[in-house]
Design an enzyme around this catalytic site. Structure first.
Site, PDB file in Angstrom:
ATOM      1  N   GLU A 418       0.785  -1.523  -0.117  1.00 10.70           N
ATOM      2  CA  GLU A 418      -0.043   0.224  -0.120  1.00 10.70           C
ATOM      3  C   GLU A 418       0.882   0.949  -0.434  1.00 10.70           C
ATOM      4  OE1 GLU A 418      -2.210  -0.395   3.276  1.00 10.70           O
ATOM      5  OE2 GLU A 418      -2.756  -1.983   3.117  1.00 10.70           O
ATOM      6  N   LEU A 447      -6.242  -1.565  -0.840  1.00 12.24           N
ATOM      7  CA  LEU A 447      -5.582  -1.588   0.635  1.00 12.24           C
ATOM      8  C   LEU A 447      -6.249  -3.136   1.172  1.00 12.24           C
ATOM      9  CD1 LEU A 447      -5.183   0.956   0.160  1.00 12.24           C
ATOM     10  CD2 LEU A 447      -6.345   1.838   2.300  1.00 12.24           C
ATOM     11  N   GLU A 449      -4.709  -6.455   3.406  1.00 17.93           N
ATOM     12  CA  GLU A 449      -3.328  -7.073   3.762  1.00 17.93           C
ATOM     13  C   GLU A 449      -3.567  -8.273   3.619  1.00 17.93           C
ATOM     14  OE1 GLU A 449      -3.232  -3.830   5.247  1.00 17.93           O
ATOM     15  OE2 GLU A 449      -4.665  -4.431   5.224  1.00 17.93           O
ATOM     16  N   GLN A 471       2.085  -1.691   5.906  1.00 13.40           N
ATOM     17  CA  GLN A 471       2.222  -0.662   6.295  1.00 13.40           C
ATOM     18  C   GLN A 471       2.013  -0.878   7.946  1.00 13.40           C
ATOM     19  OE1 GLN A 471      -0.460   2.813   4.996  1.00 13.40           O
ATOM     20  NE2 GLN A 471       0.756   2.573   3.480  1.00 13.40           N
ATOM     21  N   TYR A 475      -1.474  -3.161  10.893  1.00 12.96           N
ATOM     22  CA  TYR A 475      -2.730  -4.092  10.416  1.00 12.96           C
ATOM     23  C   TYR A 475      -2.347  -5.584   9.621  1.00 12.96           C
ATOM     24  CZ  TYR A 475      -3.686   0.861   8.920  1.00 12.96           C
ATOM     25  OH  TYR A 475      -3.453   1.935   9.679  1.00 12.96           O
ATOM     26  N   HIS A 520      -1.482   2.573  14.393  1.00 15.41           N
ATOM     27  CA  HIS A 520      -0.307   3.454  14.358  1.00 15.41           C
ATOM     28  C   HIS A 520       1.295   3.324  15.323  1.00 15.41           C
ATOM     29  CE1 HIS A 520      -3.240   5.313  11.983  1.00 15.41           C
ATOM     30  NE2 HIS A 520      -3.136   5.298  10.624  1.00 15.41           N
TER      31      HIS A 520
END
Length: 744
Positions: A418, A447, A449, A471, A475, A520
């Protein structure tokens, strides 16, 4: 004389009595029936008949406690018509009810003994040619069948990836095992159609086709209306997929053998010609329940179960043979009983064949290891010196040049994920690679996985070497089974015959300043370390990152290894180590001869004899700073960067621990299920008698902003705990009095 089965099955009784009562043939159609079509029906019947008797034998062996697999194919034998429509060189990833497909495919290749193959698997014999008795799966290298467990459609992303990669390999001039005009066959059940793996794989296939990319994928949904005991609405598969743009849909009833042969051939030919995906909706029945332990009467009435006997595809083919005067009813039954006797004879022979003898036999194909070949391959890698700056590099820059090196050194290397192409990745790590190496080799994906990893699985199977990017570490978790259940198991299930080499890059860990949140900033690696054979690399310094990436790529090439490359986001663009402007975290790009890091070898900083700080990732700069402060006070501290989380560098760990007699593990992952647990266990298992302590992050998700530092590994905690260990030293460094040293 008719041989009676050892244990009567209602479907067996129904078949024999119904065929015995078949009426006279239709001479008007029989006279016009072509010889080729007659032969085709005979071959279909033989495959279906063999599959049925394999199911009976598996059940009987199970009752005798001599067999270990009884998920049968009864009611699904119409999939033999799909096998007849394809070439034996068309790769096939099969549903677990594919006995008839397997037998029909084997009949297309001389020298095969498919009945023996399957029965050796049922009794878990080491002589079974598929997985050597490790698990009962349909697969065989000579038959182009890639073994799959296929329980929840987990094989669909790989099938999509393989269909995508066949054309990509041809375009790149990379030799694949499969002919360029192959059709990739993937079969699965109606219940699996609802799983996210199936939905994502089909969507990705259509996404490719919509862009004009070749996608020769033949999907076969074998719809028996049940997922164990849960019913699928009668019209659900058709309603969900018959009108999808870009997906050719066709359907046929499994109890119509002539239509099955015709529709399957038309669909396969269309996919081969147009290089676009198609779905064949094969309406089947499930006879004899889900599996040997399934009590079907608990959720289906007897009337419903018996009513489905009339839709038996084997019976339908038998009736067709009689109707067209290809065989008489007596000849059909004779052929049926001859197959029963043949299967029974082979089953008894299979019982005497050897089993896997020990753990070494079982584990032999989990992962291949040839470290010398990996080292030699690394040293042969050419570096285009004009592209590498003559200065210290950041971690992100070093990885970027490592990827460029891999792409330049092998036309089969692909980099994708991605945002990796035009944008160059969220953190710029892949910046400039598409411009330099082109969109065939560096490209963006959907997008999803599961589809990213499925593309990698297919590419590796096709002879390419994929380097996909996930990413963020968080994820990965919704797609982890593509690594655990598909990538890492292929060698195990195929006795090493098939492999899917790959290097999965994952941006991970925490410590992104001011940027956090559950997705994140994530420090959970337990799911990766739990997968047998999976290599988990965790570079921290720029020079190690380049060298370890080389090693992973070479190990994928030479041994087909599946490697995960965990990259600390917070260190990507870090330049300084001890103070602002010192550029202590930069490093020059390593030469291949000296820039090889063997899998499972750590790196030691310093040779102090008072305390060993064991760490990795973001913990490394923190430990180096702590070590420097303590050394200024006269303490002898060394820092061990594990570098590899799986396999752990236990040899280097133990040497560093014994050199000081005191160990502090600084672990940025969680206290429960984190890396410090196996580190401490490894020391205990080796009999280390010194002092051990650990400092970790909390068992918490990572919040936003400064709140993150309440739950993450703290540099001050490392220092405080180190001081306590130093203050409590008893004098002797190790239990055996030795003080080996090693600098990195």
């Amino acid at each position: 004389m008719t041989q009676q089965p050892a244990r009567s099955e209602p479907i067996d009784d129904h078949f024999r009595s119904t065929v015995a009562g078949c009426g006279t043939a239709d001479s008007s159609t029989a006279a016009r029936y072509p010889a080729a079509a007659r032969q085709e029906l005979l071959e279909l019947f033989d495959a279906q008949c063999g599959s049925r008797h394999l199911d009976f034998a598996a059940r009987e062996l199970g009752h005798r406690k001599l067999g270990y697999y009884s998920i049968g194919s009864a009611g699904h034998e119409s999939n033999a018509a799909v096998a007849a429509s394809l070439r034996p060189t068309d790769p096939a990833l099969l549903h677990y009810r594919s006995g008839a497909f397997y037998l029909r495919r084997a009949s297309q290749v001389p020298g095969q003994d498919p009945l023996r193959d399957v029965l050796l698997g049922v009794v878990a014999s080491a002589e079974e040619p598929i997985s050597a008795g490790r698990h009962k799966v349909f697969g065989h290298g000579d038959l182009g069948i890639i073994p799959q467990t296929s329980t929840i459609a987990s094989h669909l992303p790989r099938a999509m990836g393989l269909a995508f990669s066949l054309a990509r390999a041809e375009q790149l001039g990379v030799r694949a095992e499969w002919p360029a005009d192959s059709v990739v066959l993937c079969s699965f059940g109606d219940a699996s159609m609802n799983h996210s793996t199936a939905l994502g794989a089909i969507n990705s296939a259509l996404h490719c086709a919509h862009q004009g990319l070749p996608m020769p994928l033949l999907l076969v949904c074998e719809d028996n209306g049940l997922g164990i005991s849960v019913r699928t609405p009668h019209d659900w598969v058709e309603s969900a997929h018959s009108g999808r743009p870009g997906l050719r849909y066709s359907t046929v009833d499994g109890d119509d053998p002539e239509q099955c042969l015709r529709v399957a051939a038309e669909t396969a030919d269309w996919v081969r010609e147009h290089r676009r995906p198609a779905l064949l909706h094969l309406r089947t029945v499930r006879l004899m329940g889900h599996a040997g332990s399934d009590v079907e009467s608990a959720y289906r009435s007897r009337a419903e179960i018996v009513a489905e006997h009339a839709r038996d595809p084997l019976l339908a083919t038998a009736k067709t043979l009689v109707r067209h005067e290809i065989l008489s009813a007596e000849q059909v039954l004779e052929r049926y009983e001859q197959k029963r006797a043949e299967v029974a004879r082979i089953a008894e022979q299979a019982l005497s064949r050897p089993k896997l003898a020990d753990s070494g036999d079982v584990m032999a194909t989990i992962a291949s290891e040839h470290p010398e070949a990996v080292r030699d391959r690394v040293r042969r890698v050419p570096i285009e010196r004009t592209t590498v700056p003559d200065r210290g590099l950041t971690l992100a820059e070093s990885i970027n040049h490592g990827l460029a090196e891999a792409l330049a050194g092998d036309p089969g290397v692909l980099v994708f994920g991605e945002d990796v192409a035009g944008k160059g990745g969220v953190y710029g790590v892949t910046r400039g690679l598409r411009r330099r190496f082109g969109g065939l080799r560096v490209f963006d994906t959907v997008l999803d996985e599961q589809s990213v990893l499925g593309t990698a699985l297919g590419a590796g199977t096709a002879g390419l070497l994929p380097i996909p990017e996930i990413q963020y570490l968080a994820y990965l978790h919704n797609a982890a089974d593509q690594l655990r259940g598909e990538a890492a198991t292929l060698g195990f299930f195929s006795d090493g015959r098939f492999r899917n080499p790959m290097v999965v890059r994952i941006a991970g860990y925490a410590f992104q300043k001011g940027f956090g949140g559950h997705f994140h900033n994530d420090n959970s690696v337990a799911a990766l370390r739990d997968v047998p054979g999976l290599v988990v690399a965790s570079p921290a310094s720029p020079d190690d990152a380049a060298a370890m990436l080389r090693t992973c790529v070479a190990a994928a090439h030479e041994d087909g290894r599946v490697c995960v490359f965990l990259e600390p986001i917070a260190l990507y663009h870090e330049r300084d180590l001890h103070e602002t402007g010192d550029e202590g975290w930069l490093a020059r790009y390593p030469d291949p001869v000296g820039g090889h890091v063997p899998i499972g070898r750590a790196r030691t900083y310093g040779n102090g004899t008072d305390l060993t700080l064991v760490t990795f990732g973001n913990g490394l700069p923190r430990c180096l700073r702590v070590a420097r402060r303590l050394q200024h006070e006269g303490a002898g501290v060394r820092v061990l960067d594990l570098r590899w989380l799986s396999p752990l560098p236990t040899e280097d760990l133990l040497a560093a621990a014994r050199a000081t007699g005191s160990v502090l593990v600084a672990d940025e992952t969680r206290r429960s299920g984190g890396v410090s647990e196996p580190v401490v266990t490894a020391l205990a298992d080796a009999g280390f008698a010194g002092r051990i302590a650990r400092v970790t992050s909390e068992d918490s998700f990572i919040p936003l902003g400064d709140a993150a530092y309440h739950v993450l590994l703290d540099e001050q905690d490392i220092e405080d705990t180190a001081r306590k260990l130093l203050a409590g030293r008893s004098g002797a460094a190790t239990g055996d009095g030795t003080r080996p040293t090693r600098d990195g």
